[in-house]
Design a protein around this motif. Structure first.
Motif, PDB file in Angstrom:
ATOM      1  N   ARG A   1       0.831  -1.207   0.000  1.00  0.00           N
ATOM      2  CA  ARG A   1       0.000   0.000   0.000  1.00  0.00           C
ATOM      3  C   ARG A   1       0.865   1.256   0.000  1.00  0.00           C
ATOM      4  NH1 ARG A   1      -2.810  -1.283   3.956  1.00  0.00           N
ATOM      5  NH2 ARG A   1      -4.515  -2.224   2.769  1.00  0.00           N
TER       6      ARG A   1
ATOM      7  N   TYR B   1       2.198   1.750  -3.546  1.00  0.00           N
ATOM      8  CA  TYR B   1       1.183   2.287  -4.458  1.00  0.00           C
ATOM      9  C   TYR B   1       0.871   3.746  -4.135  1.00  0.00           C
ATOM     10  CZ  TYR B   1      -0.017  -1.882  -7.125  1.00  0.00           C
ATOM     11  OH  TYR B   1       0.013  -2.939  -8.011  1.00  0.00           O
TER      12      TYR B   1
ATOM     13  N   SER C   1      -7.181   5.136  -5.323  1.00  0.00           N
ATOM     14  CA  SER C   1      -7.473   3.703  -5.170  1.00  0.00           C
ATOM     15  C   SER C   1      -8.086   3.130  -6.435  1.00  0.00           C
ATOM     16  CB  SER C   1      -8.414   3.485  -3.981  1.00  0.00           C
ATOM     17  OG  SER C   1      -7.793   3.841  -2.768  1.00  0.00           O
TER      18      SER C   1
ATOM     19  N   HIS D   1      -5.220   2.487  -8.692  1.00  0.00           N
ATOM     20  CA  HIS D   1      -4.540   1.268  -8.256  1.00  0.00           C
ATOM     21  C   HIS D   1      -5.278   0.038  -8.785  1.00  0.00           C
ATOM     22  CE1 HIS D   1      -3.096   3.617  -4.419  1.00  0.00           C
ATOM     23  NE2 HIS D   1      -2.684   4.166  -5.546  1.00  0.00           N
TER      24      HIS D   1
ATOM     25  N   GLN E   1      -4.264  -3.162 -11.371  1.00  0.00           N
ATOM     26  CA  GLN E   1      -4.289  -4.540 -10.881  1.00  0.00           C
ATOM     27  C   GLN E   1      -5.287  -5.421 -11.633  1.00  0.00           C
ATOM     28  OE1 GLN E   1      -5.025  -4.089  -6.643  1.00  0.00           O
ATOM     29  NE2 GLN E   1      -3.364  -2.599  -6.473  1.00  0.00           N
TER      30      GLN E   1
END
Length: 299
Positions: A176, A179, A207, A210, A214
């Motif tokens: 975290r 990122y 977020s 992110h 992913q």
């Protein structure tokens, strides 16, 4: 069934030789399988790509200048991977202020080349936005652990540094922090400026950015003998695969006689290679002394 149809593969990178050379190896393999490949990357790596006979499109951005700059050299001296990420972002902004508009230049490349698929790397943060804007599938090629894991740490900090932060048993918190350092509000604002310009929905939080990184197919391009596949990779990221290293040898390379003799010696001890790629900092003598002390300590 017939052979798969040939594809046009557009590769995007914003990194140093260490980021681009694996893409050269990928391009060579794709070409050997009948596909057409072009690499769009920093001006400092275009000659490398062309030396293998691969089509190269040069960005204004100079990755070699980024590495040799004072900010990156100071960050690498600290041994803090997050500091290096921040230094890279700052140098990218500096070159952008001087006319290096990489997302727009990469978009022009995609518009002209018209790939069937884009292969990118987080060195060019906007590569997923570029692929979305041009309506083509995208694959993320990673050269060190980046996807979050409950069982494995990212390789941007030493275990000693992670232990000092009290997070050795909290890998997700380490991920975290990575990122948050790599994709923050400022990066989201830059990506949203592109999305607004190109008529795409805006990201609502870092977020969400992110999650976008992913969610796409990912190739983890390193050996499981060096960094084992995380135990939770298949369950958490079913579109990710650990591929092993992809490396391009120099064409027609012949080692010097002294090196060939050393490698071919019949001694019981195997040769040990220590390399730094394109990321090296500090006094060469001091770095060499550290390496020699480590080898002596390892026996």
């Amino acid at each position: 069934e017939g052979a798969p149809a040939a594809m046009r593969v557009g590769i995007l990178s914003h990194g140093t030789r260490g980021d681009v050379q694996p893409f050269v190896a990928l391009a060579l393999e794709l070409r050997a399988r009948g596909h057409h490949v072009a690499v769009c990357g920093p001006c400092s790596t275009a000659d490398l790509v062309r030396s293998y006979g691969i089509e190269a499109h040069s960005l204004t951005f100079d990755a070699r200048m980024m590495i040799s700059g004072d900010a990156m050299q100071a960050a690498m001296q600290t041994g803090d991977g997050n500091a290096c990420v921040i230094a890279a972002v700052e140098e990218t902004k500096r070159q952008m202020a001087e006319g290096a508009h990489s997302p727009e230049e990469a978009s022009a490349f995609l518009a002209a080349y018209r790939p069937d698929v884009v292969v990118g790397h987080p060195s060019l943060m906007s590569f997923i936005v570029l692929a979305e804007n041009h309506g083509v599938p995208v694959v993320n090629a990673l050269f060190m652990p980046f996807l979050p894991s409950r069982s494995s740490h990212p390789c941007f900090q030493t275990l000693a540094a992670i232990t000092a932060q009290g997070m050795l048993d909290r890998p997700l918190d380490v991920h975290r922090a990575l990122y948050d350092a790599f994709i923050d509000d400022a990066v989201m604002a830059d990506l949203n400026a592109l999305r607004e310009k190109w008529g795409l929905p805006l990201y609502r939080s870092p977020s969400e950015v992110h999650a976008a990184f992913q969610a796409i197919p990912t190739a983890n391009c390193w050996s499981a003998s060096v960094v084992p596949q995380p135990a939770d990779l298949d369950a958490e990221f079913p579109l990710a695969r650990q591929t092993g290293y992809i490396f391009a040898d120099e064409p027609h390379y012949e080692p010097p006689p002294e090196l060939a003799a050393f490698l071919g010696a019949s001694a019981q001890d195997r040769p040990v290679y220590v390399g730094f790629g394109s990321l090296s900092a500090g006094d060469p003598r001091a770095v060499t002394e550290k390496v020699l002390r480590a080898l002596i300590a390892a026996g």
